[in-house]
Design an enzyme around this catalytic site. Structure first.
Site, PDB file in Angstrom:
ATOM      1  N   CYS A 163      13.880  10.547   7.246  1.00  0.00           N
ATOM      2  CA  CYS A 163      13.766  10.278   8.507  1.00  0.00           C
ATOM      3  C   CYS A 163      14.928  10.367   9.705  1.00  0.00           C
ATOM      4  CB  CYS A 163      13.129   8.810   8.700  1.00  0.00           C
ATOM      5  SG  CYS A 163      14.070   7.534   7.674  1.00  0.00           S
ATOM      6  N   GLU A 202       9.173   1.221  11.018  1.00  0.00           N
ATOM      7  CA  GLU A 202      10.499   2.103  10.842  1.00  0.00           C
ATOM      8  C   GLU A 202       9.611   3.391  10.919  1.00  0.00           C
ATOM      9  OE1 GLU A 202      13.515   1.499  10.550  1.00  0.00           O
ATOM     10  OE2 GLU A 202      13.585  -0.290   9.866  1.00  0.00           O
ATOM     11  N   LYS A 261       0.646  -1.236   0.003  1.00  0.00           N
ATOM     12  CA  LYS A 261       0.094  -0.110   0.022  1.00  0.00           C
ATOM     13  C   LYS A 261       0.845   1.215  -0.182  1.00  0.00           C
ATOM     14  CE  LYS A 261      -1.678   2.735   2.877  1.00  0.00           C
ATOM     15  NZ  LYS A 261      -1.337   3.846   2.031  1.00  0.00           N
ATOM     16  N   GLU A 301       9.955  16.035  15.013  1.00  0.00           N
ATOM     17  CA  GLU A 301      10.162  15.943  13.856  1.00  0.00           C
ATOM     18  C   GLU A 301       9.693  17.070  12.909  1.00  0.00           C
ATOM     19  OE1 GLU A 301       8.925  12.266  11.760  1.00  0.00           O
ATOM     20  OE2 GLU A 301      10.990  11.864  11.332  1.00  0.00           O
TER      21      GLU A 301
HETATM   22  P1  NAD Z   1       2.145   8.489   7.779  1.00  0.00           P
HETATM   23  O1  NAD Z   1       2.519   7.649   8.736  1.00  0.00           O
HETATM   24  O2  NAD Z   1       1.171   9.513   7.830  1.00  0.00           O
HETATM   25  O3  NAD Z   1       1.896   7.556   6.323  1.00  0.00           O
HETATM   26  C1  NAD Z   1       2.797   6.413   6.118  1.00  0.00           C
HETATM   27  C2  NAD Z   1       2.041   5.484   5.457  1.00  0.00           C
HETATM   28  O4  NAD Z   1       1.119   4.563   6.160  1.00  0.00           O
HETATM   29  C3  NAD Z   1       1.154   6.084   4.263  1.00  0.00           C
HETATM   30  O5  NAD Z   1       1.074   5.037   3.324  1.00  0.00           O
HETATM   31  C4  NAD Z   1      -0.229   6.198   5.008  1.00  0.00           C
HETATM   32  O6  NAD Z   1      -1.540   6.087   3.929  1.00  0.00           O
HETATM   33  C5  NAD Z   1      -0.240   4.795   5.913  1.00  0.00           C
HETATM   34  N1  NAD Z   1      -1.192   4.845   6.927  1.00  0.00           N
HETATM   35  C6  NAD Z   1      -1.127   6.100   7.683  1.00  0.00           C
HETATM   36  N2  NAD Z   1      -1.936   5.857   9.101  1.00  0.00           N
HETATM   37  C7  NAD Z   1      -2.222   4.577   8.827  1.00  0.00           C
HETATM   38  C8  NAD Z   1      -2.728   3.645   9.762  1.00  0.00           C
HETATM   39  N3  NAD Z   1      -3.507   4.101  10.931  1.00  0.00           N
HETATM   40  N4  NAD Z   1      -2.829   2.430   9.334  1.00  0.00           N
HETATM   41  C9  NAD Z   1      -2.157   1.722   8.192  1.00  0.00           C
HETATM   42  N5  NAD Z   1      -1.472   2.877   7.431  1.00  0.00           N
HETATM   43  C10 NAD Z   1      -1.595   3.894   7.722  1.00  0.00           C
HETATM   44  O7  NAD Z   1       3.815   9.354   7.176  1.00  0.00           O
HETATM   45  P2  NAD Z   1       4.154   9.905   6.095  1.00  0.00           P
HETATM   46  O8  NAD Z   1       3.772  11.503   6.549  1.00  0.00           O
HETATM   47  O9  NAD Z   1       3.575   9.454   4.891  1.00  0.00           O
HETATM   48  O10 NAD Z   1       5.640   9.817   6.197  1.00  0.00           O
HETATM   49  C11 NAD Z   1       6.609  10.545   7.103  1.00  0.00           C
HETATM   50  C12 NAD Z   1       6.965   9.914   8.408  1.00  0.00           C
HETATM   51  O11 NAD Z   1       7.460   8.582   7.924  1.00  0.00           O
HETATM   52  C13 NAD Z   1       8.016  10.501   9.153  1.00  0.00           C
HETATM   53  O12 NAD Z   1       7.782  10.499  10.331  1.00  0.00           O
HETATM   54  C14 NAD Z   1       9.203   9.905   9.029  1.00  0.00           C
HETATM   55  O13 NAD Z   1      10.303  10.041  10.058  1.00  0.00           O
HETATM   56  C15 NAD Z   1       8.821   8.465   8.759  1.00  0.00           C
HETATM   57  N6  NAD Z   1       9.924   7.863   8.210  1.00  0.00           N
HETATM   58  C16 NAD Z   1      10.498   6.737   8.708  1.00  0.00           C
HETATM   59  C17 NAD Z   1      11.511   6.204   8.055  1.00  0.00           C
HETATM   60  C18 NAD Z   1      12.226   5.081   8.841  1.00  0.00           C
HETATM   61  O14 NAD Z   1      12.951   4.085   7.937  1.00  0.00           O
HETATM   62  N7  NAD Z   1      12.337   5.078  10.114  1.00  0.00           N
HETATM   63  C19 NAD Z   1      11.845   6.408   6.826  1.00  0.00           C
HETATM   64  C20 NAD Z   1      11.197   7.256   6.082  1.00  0.00           C
HETATM   65  C21 NAD Z   1      10.016   8.128   6.787  1.00  0.00           C
END
Ligand code: NAD
Length: 479
Positions: free
Chosen positions: A288, A252, A178, A386
């Site tokens: 991240c 992650e 997804k 963040e």
């Molecule tokens: P987000 O959590 O809003 O969304 C990430 C993904 O999860 C999207 O595909 C979203 O549609 C889905 N999603 C959101 N809520 C969900 C739920 N309750 N159940 C299932 N799926 C859900 O994050 P974002 O804004 O897309 O990405 C940025 C974040 O990702 C930042 O916090 C960043 O630090 C983190 N990130 C972490 C890493 C790592 O390796 N640790 C790498 C890149 C980004």
């Protein structure tokens, strides 16, 4: 405009159950660039059942000899290589990642990850025998976990998807991916690449959807393992669901890492500029692991602040598709507003703006002016939250113990760096930082070594052999 009308499910391009669509917009120009179908819960049901069918097939993917699966994974890498330029272009247009970076990462990194796991697979053993301690034989098998729900964010959509897809495929699992609604055009190109390989139908399925569809997938009875990259808030909800279901999960999550500048650091930008950029600012700060809390020693504080300010102010800001651009726009208007909100908050909390801080004067695109704050208190919002944009906070420390204390005074623990002329001293400090990964005078994730976080930055590890283990069940047969 790039338009798709069908979803990649069960090895075929199938009509979606509803007529809902996602319209994709250029982060640099705010112009429409594509349209794709949205997956509904009914589409997720079909995708999970196709993945289940492919997994249970008695002659299917999970039963293939490792070498045969490895060849198919290499084929996928080759098909992605043919599409690498277009992949980079699509990601850059959608999320604002500068095209030169998008070519290296979104075009190139997934190929490296896939080929690494194909080779690991060729050299791995999945069944060993040992004497049973009480007499007889114990056979220990490593078997694929089953159907994987892989959920990726928008910042590195292809690279972070590959961190899940490559080891899951290597293990013999099947996948429902997804992607995030901000970055979908790349996922359809990925589907085209899969379709051009001998990876069997149903092994990889793609369901474009938002958080509701993601939550539905995570809790789906047909899923055996969840792999998620995204925000800590979403990760917590997913962990709750997986905890209730006793479903294995890899998370992650977010970060707020420290870049510790020791008093012997070489700050000559000719020497360290590129590595500082990679570790503190790459992808417009939408990464991240970046060391956005810069810890500077008392006796070199002003020099660190001035050097960073000059460096950040000199970075070319522009259209993500322009090869000169080092800092592009934010991925969405909403995210731009969020980052600007943090800049206002920092000023309100009394931090000193050294460069940037003002609204971007561009009339098109979701740009944020790269900003450096000095005199930042580690307890302030801009030091603890963040921001996920091109915003650095420089924090003063008195001695190395103080630097380590401040670095560890965070709810996150994902990345970090130590800057020093003495690698041994750097390593000694790196060992004291509570984090999943850390670099000395550089930060570059290694596909063959584990990557992940501690505390609010996540659970489990991706990449390296550990990343493969996360998709395997260890089964013992006594005889
Ligand atoms: P987000 O959590 O809003 O969304 C990430 C993904 O999860 C999207 O595909 C979203 O549609 C889905 N999603 C959101 N809520 C969900 C739920 N309750 N159940 C299932 N799926 C859900 O994050 P974002 O804004 O897309 O990405 C940025 C974040 O990702 C930042 O916090 C960043 O630090 C983190 N990130 C972490 C890493 C790592 O390796 N640790 C790498 C890149 C980004």
């Amino acid at each position: 405009m790039t338009t798709y009308n069908r979803l990649f499910i069960g090895g075929d391009w199938v009509a979606p159950v509803t007529g809902d669509t996602y319209e994709l917009t250029s982060a640099s120009t705010e112009e429409p660039i594509g349209s794709v179908p949205a997956a509904s819960e009914a589409d997720v049901d079909v995708a999970v059942s196709e993945a289940r069918r492919a997994f249970e097939d008695p002659d299917g993917w999970a039963t293939w000899e490792p070498a045969r699966r490895a060849d198919a994974i290499d084929e996928l890498a080759n098909q992605l290589e043919l599409r690498a330029e277009e992949m980079a272009r699509r990601v850059a247009a959608q999320n604002g990642m500068p095209i030169t970076i998008a070519k290296q990462l979104e075009g190139g990194f997934p190929l490296i990850v896939l080929r690494y796991y194909a080779n690991l697979l060729r050299s791995s053993s999945f069944e060993t025998q040992q004497p049973h301690l009480l007499g007889g034989t114990s056979t220990v098998r490593r078997e694929p976990l089953g159907v994987v729900a892989a959920i990726s964010p928008w910042n590195y959509p292809q690279t972070l998807a590959s961190f899940k897809i490559a080891p899951a495929l290597a293990a013999g699992c099947t996948i429902v991916l997804k992607p995030s609604p901000e970055t979908l055009l790349d996922s359809f190109l990925f589907g085209e690449a899969v379709a051009a390989t001998s990876v069997p139908a149903g092994v990889v399925n793609i369901v474009p959807g938002g958080r509701e569809v993601g939550a539905y997938l995570v809790g789906h009875p047909g899923v055996d393992k969840v792999a998620f990259t995204g925000s800590t808030a979403a990760g917590r909800l997913i962990a709750e669901t997986c905890g209730r279901l006793l479903r294995p999960v890899t998370l992650e999550l977010g970060g707020k890492s420290a870049a510790i500048v020791l008093d012997d650091a070489d700050l000559n930008l000719e020497v360290v500029g590129e590595r500082l950029f990679e570790s503190l600012l790459v992808n417009n700060g939408q990464t991240c692991y970046l060391g956005t809390r810069v810890l500077a020693p008392d006796n070199r504080y002003d020099e660190v602040v001035d050097t960073l300010a000059a460096f950040v102010a000199g970075l070319p800001v522009g259209d993500a598709l322009d090869p000169q651009t080092m800092i592009g726009p934010m991925a969405s208007a909403l995210h731009r507003d969020r980052v600007e909100g943090f800049i206002d908050k920092g000023r309100g909390e009394g931090a000193r703006v050294v460069t940037g801080g003002e609204r971007s004067d561009r009339d098109r695109g979701w740009f944020v002016t790269p900003t450096v704050f000095a005199d930042v208190d580690n307890n302030s919002v801009i030091a603890q939250e963040e921001i996920f944009g091109p915003v650095l906070a420089v924090i003063r420390y008195s001695d190395v113990d103080d630097a380590v204390r401040i670095a560890n005074d965070s709810r996150y623990g994902l990345g970090g760096t130590v800057w020093t002329s003495d690698p041994d001293r750097g390593a000694a400090v790196a060992r004291r930082v509570h984090t999943g990964t850390i670099g000395i005078n550089r930060y570059l994730p290694d596909p063959s070594a584990p990557f992940g976080g501690v505390k609010d930055s996540g659970l489990g590890r991706e990449l390296g052999p550990e990343g493969l283990n996360a998709y395997l069940n260890v089964k013992t047969i006594y005889s």
